[in-house]
Motif scaffolding. Structure first.
Motif, mmCIF file in Angstrom:
data_model
loop_
_atom_site.group_PDB
_atom_site.id
_atom_site.type_symbol
_atom_site.label_atom_id
_atom_site.label_comp_id
_atom_site.label_asym_id
_atom_site.label_seq_id
_atom_site.Cartn_x
_atom_site.Cartn_y
_atom_site.Cartn_z
ATOM 1 N N LEU A 66 12.366 -1.806 -2.328
ATOM 2 C CA LEU A 66 11.802 -0.815 -3.241
ATOM 3 C C LEU A 66 10.306 -1.046 -3.461
ATOM 4 C CD1 LEU A 66 14.621 -0.493 -5.938
ATOM 5 C CD2 LEU A 66 14.105 1.067 -4.065
ATOM 6 N N GLY A 67 9.911 -2.303 -3.593
ATOM 7 C CA GLY A 67 8.488 -2.606 -3.737
ATOM 8 C C GLY A 67 7.699 -2.215 -2.496
ATOM 9 N N LEU A 68 8.250 -2.526 -1.328
ATOM 10 C CA LEU A 68 7.595 -2.193 -0.058
ATOM 11 C C LEU A 68 7.476 -0.684 0.115
ATOM 12 C CD1 LEU A 68 6.538 -3.089 2.750
ATOM 13 C CD2 LEU A 68 8.916 -3.079 3.534
ATOM 14 N N ALA A 69 8.564 0.040 -0.168
ATOM 15 C CA ALA A 69 8.541 1.496 -0.015
ATOM 16 C C ALA A 69 7.567 2.139 -0.993
ATOM 17 C CB ALA A 69 9.942 2.061 -0.222
ATOM 18 N N GLY A 70 7.500 1.622 -2.212
ATOM 19 C CA GLY A 70 6.568 2.169 -3.194
ATOM 20 C C GLY A 70 5.125 1.991 -2.762
ATOM 21 N N ALA A 71 4.791 0.808 -2.267
ATOM 22 C CA ALA A 71 3.423 0.559 -1.805
ATOM 23 C C ALA A 71 3.072 1.436 -0.608
ATOM 24 C CB ALA A 71 3.259 -0.918 -1.442
ATOM 25 N N ALA A 72 4.033 1.610 0.320
ATOM 26 C CA ALA A 72 3.783 2.449 1.496
ATOM 27 C C ALA A 72 3.581 3.904 1.098
ATOM 28 C CB ALA A 72 4.938 2.314 2.480
ATOM 29 N N MET A 73 4.407 4.395 0.184
ATOM 30 C CA MET A 73 4.293 5.788 -0.246
ATOM 31 C C MET A 73 2.972 6.027 -0.972
ATOM 32 S SD MET A 73 5.924 8.671 -0.078
ATOM 33 C CE MET A 73 7.588 8.128 0.318
ATOM 34 N N GLN A 74 2.579 5.114 -1.847
ATOM 35 C CA GLN A 74 1.312 5.267 -2.560
ATOM 36 C C GLN A 74 0.119 5.175 -1.611
ATOM 37 O OE1 GLN A 74 1.139 2.575 -5.916
ATOM 38 N NE2 GLN A 74 3.091 3.286 -6.741
ATOM 39 N N GLY A 75 0.219 4.314 -0.607
ATOM 40 C CA GLY A 75 -0.863 4.199 0.355
ATOM 41 C C GLY A 75 -1.003 5.439 1.222
ATOM 42 N N TYR A 76 0.128 5.998 1.648
ATOM 43 C CA TYR A 76 0.072 7.177 2.502
ATOM 44 C C TYR A 76 -0.452 8.397 1.744
ATOM 45 C CZ TYR A 76 1.547 11.110 5.362
ATOM 46 O OH TYR A 76 1.558 12.280 6.076
ATOM 47 N N LEU A 77 0.051 8.594 0.531
ATOM 48 C CA LEU A 77 -0.352 9.762 -0.249
ATOM 49 C C LEU A 77 -1.669 9.535 -0.989
ATOM 50 C CD1 LEU A 77 3.117 10.765 -1.735
ATOM 51 C CD2 LEU A 77 1.941 11.773 0.222
ATOM 52 N N SER A 204 5.093 -1.936 9.740
ATOM 53 C CA SER A 204 4.212 -1.641 10.877
ATOM 54 C C SER A 204 3.070 -0.700 10.505
ATOM 55 C CB SER A 204 5.034 -1.019 12.018
ATOM 56 O OG SER A 204 5.505 0.281 11.650
ATOM 57 N N LEU A 205 2.967 -0.315 9.220
ATOM 58 C CA LEU A 205 2.013 0.707 8.809
ATOM 59 C C LEU A 205 0.672 0.219 8.266
ATOM 60 C CD1 LEU A 205 4.460 3.110 6.891
ATOM 61 C CD2 LEU A 205 3.811 3.158 9.307
ATOM 62 N N PRO A 206 0.419 -1.083 8.092
ATOM 63 C CA PRO A 206 -0.821 -1.496 7.414
ATOM 64 C C PRO A 206 -2.101 -0.914 7.997
ATOM 65 C CG PRO A 206 0.619 -3.372 7.639
ATOM 66 C CD PRO A 206 1.263 -2.256 8.392
ATOM 67 N N ARG A 207 -2.247 -0.931 9.319
ATOM 68 C CA ARG A 207 -3.491 -0.433 9.927
ATOM 69 C C ARG A 207 -3.684 1.051 9.642
ATOM 70 N NH1 ARG A 207 -4.785 1.752 15.027
ATOM 71 N NH2 ARG A 207 -6.996 1.490 15.553
ATOM 72 N N ARG A 269 -6.369 -2.908 -1.015
ATOM 73 C CA ARG A 269 -6.106 -2.557 0.386
ATOM 74 C C ARG A 269 -4.639 -2.172 0.556
ATOM 75 N NH1 ARG A 269 -7.078 -7.369 3.831
ATOM 76 N NH2 ARG A 269 -6.230 -5.932 5.386
ATOM 77 N N PRO A 270 -4.347 -0.942 0.955
ATOM 78 C CA PRO A 270 -2.942 -0.508 1.082
ATOM 79 C C PRO A 270 -2.134 -1.363 2.042
ATOM 80 C CG PRO A 270 -4.435 1.373 1.188
ATOM 81 C CD PRO A 270 -5.290 0.153 1.254
ATOM 82 N N GLY A 271 -2.753 -1.803 3.136
ATOM 83 C CA GLY A 271 -2.025 -2.618 4.101
ATOM 84 C C GLY A 271 -1.604 -3.958 3.534
ATOM 85 N N TRP A 275 3.082 -6.289 1.790
ATOM 86 C CA TRP A 275 3.831 -7.541 1.666
ATOM 87 C C TRP A 275 3.815 -8.064 0.228
ATOM 88 C CZ3 TRP A 275 1.286 -11.663 -0.324
ATOM 89 C CH2 TRP A 275 -0.112 -11.710 -0.196
ATOM 90 N N ALA A 276 2.700 -7.854 -0.471
ATOM 91 C CA ALA A 276 2.623 -8.313 -1.856
ATOM 92 C C ALA A 276 3.630 -7.568 -2.735
ATOM 93 C CB ALA A 276 1.206 -8.121 -2.398
ATOM 94 N N SER A 277 3.755 -6.257 -2.539
ATOM 95 C CA SER A 277 4.700 -5.467 -3.332
ATOM 96 C C SER A 277 6.150 -5.804 -2.971
ATOM 97 C CB SER A 277 4.449 -3.978 -3.127
ATOM 98 O OG SER A 277 3.205 -3.594 -3.664
ATOM 99 N N ALA A 278 6.398 -6.153 -1.722
ATOM 100 C CA ALA A 278 7.751 -6.561 -1.345
ATOM 101 C C ALA A 278 8.161 -7.815 -2.114
ATOM 102 C CB ALA A 278 7.829 -6.801 0.160
#
Length: 327
Positions: A66-77, A204-207, A269-271, A275-278
């Motif tokens: 959940l932490g990983l998905a939240g960080a990815a979603m916030q970074g993408y949007l 795999s999305l950090p970059r 940095r979203p990337g 890992w920090a949010s996970a």
């Protein structure tokens, strides 16, 4: 950055051990570890291996996902208010679980509830992808997710409203609060493959997420395939959120609050925030589960209630602080 990783990793390890060693049963830590590792058939070994160990593993997996998905979603949007449930997967997974309870399948077949929840999540993400289209904008994705989430929520309310069985309605309400109680290693094996697969996609999305901070045009100029990035994000989020909801019910605020707290510590940095949010999400769920078992253990306090009680005020404080700093 290394210091933060060590700190969060140590915290997660300590809380994981805490979930194994802390509980209403009057067992000392030494006895608990002995029963877990070397114990033979007996009540202590049963408690450790069949009750506490699956609960601890699920807390770790669900919190991290959940932490990983939240960080990815916030970074993408590029929106700090984005949440993993934004694409409608948690709502559609909850609808599948509710239908399994209402129809009696959950009582007749042991794994009907998590499997129907996974089926609901799959249908939800397919509908989102169909509505948003392969090359749709971020706004289209958000609108599609909101539409599917609202429709799933309306159907869930309809099922509750028309339920002739008050016991089924009560079970639905309690399940939707979220909990790790009474979970077994079977639930771990159901969730593990999807969480690992979805987690690898999101990891795999950090970059691409870092490049998106410069805008979509700049990201494409840097060689980022935005269509592939979005598909990886949606499928990865759907896998981890759908699996988490299927085995533990709806647990909110983890993917919303944890990235907020840790963003300043990784230089925004979203990337790096992934890992920090996970790790932060795992720590939040494990700590909340310890709280649930220590405070009012006889009343079956729900995990989702605790995360909401902690997350909502904290989120309000973050909003206030952001507005104050922006003035």
């Amino acid at each position: 950055m290394m210091r933060l990783a060590i700190l969060l990793g140590s915290l997660v390890l300590a809380l994981f051990m805490g979930t194994l060693l802390i509980g209403p049963a009057d067992i000392s830590p030494v006895q608990s570890l002995h029963a877990l590792i070397l114990g033979e058939d007996g009540p202590m070994t049963l408690v450790m291996r069949e009750i506490r160990l699956p609960r601890a593993i699920l807390g770790l997996l669900i919190g991290a996902s959940l932490g990983l998905a939240g960080a990815a979603m916030q970074g993408y949007l590029r929106n700090p208010l984005a949440d993993p449930g934004l694409i409608g997967v948690s709502g559609s997974a909850a609808l599948g679980a509710v239908l399994s309870i209402q129809t009696g399948l959950a009582a007749a077949i042991a794994l009907a509830l998590p499997m129907m929840a996974l089926g609901g999540a799959l249908i939800g993400v397919l509908l989102v992808l169909l509505l948003a289209g392969p090359r749709g904008s971020s706004l289209t994705l958000i609108l599609a997710g909101i539409a599917i989430s609202a429709f799933a929520g309306a159907l869930t309310s309809l099922v509750l409203n028309l339920s002739p069985n008050p016991y089924a309605a009560s079970e639905i309400v309690f399940w939707m609060m979220g909990s790790l109680a009474d979970r077994s290693m079977v639930h771990v094996w159901i969730a593990l493959p999807l969480i690992v697969a979805g987690g690898l996609l999101l990891a795999s999305l950090p970059r691409g997420l870092d490049a998106l901070t410069l805008g979509e045009d700049a990201a494409e100029a840097m060689g980022i395939n935005l269509t592939r990035l979005r598909l990886s994000l949606v499928i990865g989020t759907a896998a981890v959120v759908g699996a988490s909801t299927a085995v533990a019910g709806a647990i909110g605020f983890v993917g919303l609050v944890v990235p907020h707290l840790l963003r300043p510590l990784v230089g925004a940095r979203p990337g790096a925030l992934l890992w920090a949010s996970a790790l932060g999400g795992a720590a939040m769920i494990l700590a909340s589960d310890i709280f649930v078992r220590v405070v009012l253990p006889e009343r079956d306090l729900k995990l989702g209630v605790v995360t909401a009680l902690v997350g909502a005020p904290l989120f309000l404080h973050l909003i206030y602080r952001t507005r104050r700093d922006g003035v």
